[in-house]
Design a protein around this motif. Structure first.
Motif, short mmCIF file in Angstrom:
data_model
loop_
_atom_site.label_atom_id
_atom_site.label_comp_id
_atom_site.label_asym_id
_atom_site.label_seq_id
_atom_site.Cartn_x
_atom_site.Cartn_y
_atom_site.Cartn_z
N PRO A 198 -12.95 73.23 -7.37
CA PRO A 198 -12.59 72.61 -8.66
C PRO A 198 -13.33 73.29 -9.80
O PRO A 198 -14.56 73.41 -9.77
CB PRO A 198 -13.01 71.15 -8.49
CG PRO A 198 -14.00 71.15 -7.35
CD PRO A 198 -13.61 72.28 -6.46
N PHE A 209 -9.34 72.20 -19.48
CA PHE A 209 -8.60 71.56 -18.39
C PHE A 209 -9.20 71.99 -17.06
O PHE A 209 -9.99 72.92 -16.97
CB PHE A 209 -7.11 71.92 -18.45
CG PHE A 209 -6.81 73.39 -18.32
CD1 PHE A 209 -6.46 73.93 -17.08
CD2 PHE A 209 -6.87 74.23 -19.41
CE1 PHE A 209 -6.20 75.28 -16.95
CE2 PHE A 209 -6.59 75.59 -19.29
CZ PHE A 209 -6.25 76.11 -18.05
N SER A 210 -8.80 71.28 -16.01
CA SER A 210 -9.34 71.54 -14.67
C SER A 210 -8.27 72.14 -13.76
O SER A 210 -7.06 71.95 -13.98
CB SER A 210 -9.88 70.25 -14.05
OG SER A 210 -10.94 69.74 -14.83
N GLY A 211 -8.73 72.83 -12.74
CA GLY A 211 -7.80 73.39 -11.78
C GLY A 211 -8.54 74.13 -10.67
O GLY A 211 -9.78 74.13 -10.64
N LEU A 226 -2.81 73.54 -10.90
CA LEU A 226 -3.08 72.47 -11.84
C LEU A 226 -2.71 71.13 -11.23
O LEU A 226 -2.35 71.03 -10.05
CB LEU A 226 -2.27 72.71 -13.13
CG LEU A 226 -2.50 74.07 -13.81
CD1 LEU A 226 -1.54 74.23 -14.98
CD2 LEU A 226 -3.94 74.20 -14.26
N GLU A 227 -2.79 70.09 -12.04
CA GLU A 227 -2.39 68.75 -11.58
C GLU A 227 -0.93 68.77 -11.16
O GLU A 227 -0.13 69.60 -11.61
CB GLU A 227 -2.61 67.73 -12.70
CG GLU A 227 -4.07 67.51 -13.07
CD GLU A 227 -4.22 66.48 -14.18
OE1 GLU A 227 -3.19 66.00 -14.68
OE2 GLU A 227 -5.37 66.17 -14.53
N ASP A 228 -0.56 67.83 -10.30
CA ASP A 228 0.80 67.71 -9.79
C ASP A 228 1.23 68.94 -8.99
O ASP A 228 2.43 69.26 -8.90
CB ASP A 228 1.81 67.45 -10.93
CG ASP A 228 1.48 66.19 -11.72
OD1 ASP A 228 1.05 65.21 -11.09
OD2 ASP A 228 1.61 66.21 -12.95
N GLU A 229 0.22 69.66 -8.43
CA GLU A 229 0.49 70.80 -7.56
C GLU A 229 1.32 71.89 -8.24
O GLU A 229 2.15 72.56 -7.62
CB GLU A 229 1.21 70.33 -6.28
CG GLU A 229 0.38 69.41 -5.41
CD GLU A 229 -0.90 70.08 -4.88
OE1 GLU A 229 -0.78 71.15 -4.28
OE2 GLU A 229 -1.98 69.52 -5.09
#
Length: 243
Positions: A198, A209-211, A226-229
């Motif tokens: 992370p 943002f994170s990823g 990212l979020e939601d794959e």
């Protein structure tokens, strides 16, 4: 292989480029200086190094059949050569911070600046600038910098380090010229700093943002989950990795 040693110059990349205007450069012509007064990094940054304690040099490399779309493999080959050289001197926990900073234990030990020459839509040559921290022990206002001497608590002969890197550079460029792109890609990705961990990023607008770093495309774009794959790719100007 020709090695030109200077006491001081503004930039080894500029010196080598200007030399090429008036001379026919042979492959692996090297310019190395004790002091670089206007050293450059990626995207207009400045490379600072104490005179006589580190390696600041540039290498000329010509190509015959390398396509423009494969130019990021040049960066991969150089990064892999630097990692191999550092490992020869037992420097610990080496990784590559995309696109081409070399880290030791999460601190920057080396930076690379590649200036490609394109003629008639074909990659003609590169001037490869390298700033490698070797024997410098203190880094004022640079808490994320380190050197070979700091990491290993010993003095290194600059010429030995340079020649070791050049030896590895020739080997990895041989792979590049023989079209072993998959091998270079796999080895480069295995060294990526914070891969599959992370991580926090900042985009060109300053948004954080994170990823998760998943890899790098063949064109050198960073692949981030990212979020939601959602797997998204970013160019150098679009994203920066925050420590």
């Amino acid at each position: 292989m020709r090695i030109i040693k200077l006491d001081a110059t503004e930039s080894t990349n500029s010196f080598l480029r200007d030399l090429g205007y008036t001379n026919s450069l042979e492959d692996y012509t090297v310019v190395v200086t004790k002091q670089q007064t206007q050293g450059r990094g990626q995207m207009g940054t400045v490379w600072r190094a104490k005179p006589g304690e580190n390696l600041t040099f540039s290498v000329f490399k010509a190509y015959s059949h390398l396509k423009i779309e494969n130019q990021f493999y040049i960066s991969m080959a150089i990064s892999l050569a630097l990692v191999a050289a550092l490992k020869d001197f037992n420097v610990r926990k080496i990784s590559v911070k995309w696109p081409n900073d070399i880290l030791s234990e999460n601190k920057k030990i080396c930076g690379i600046l590649i200036e490609n020459v394109i003629k008639q839509n074909v990659l003609d040559s590169s001037i490869i600038g390298v700033g490698l921290n070797v024997n410098q022990k203190s880094f004022t206002n640079l808490p994320k910098a380190t050197s070979m001497a700091v990491q290993e608590q010993q003095f290194f002969e600059l010429d030995d380090v340079l020649l070791t890197f050049l030896k590895h550079l020739k080997l990895f460029f041989k792979q590049l010229e023989e079209g072993e792109f998959s091998t270079l890609h796999t080895r480069y990705e295995a060294l990526l700093f914070r891969k599959n961990k992370p991580s926090t990023f900042k985009d060109a607008e300053g948004c954080v943002f994170s990823g998760f770093i998943r890899g790098v495309s063949s064109t050198g774009h960073l692949q981030v989950l990212l979020e939601d794959e959602i797997l998204k790719t970013f160019s150098l100007k679009e994203i920066s990795l925050l420590y």
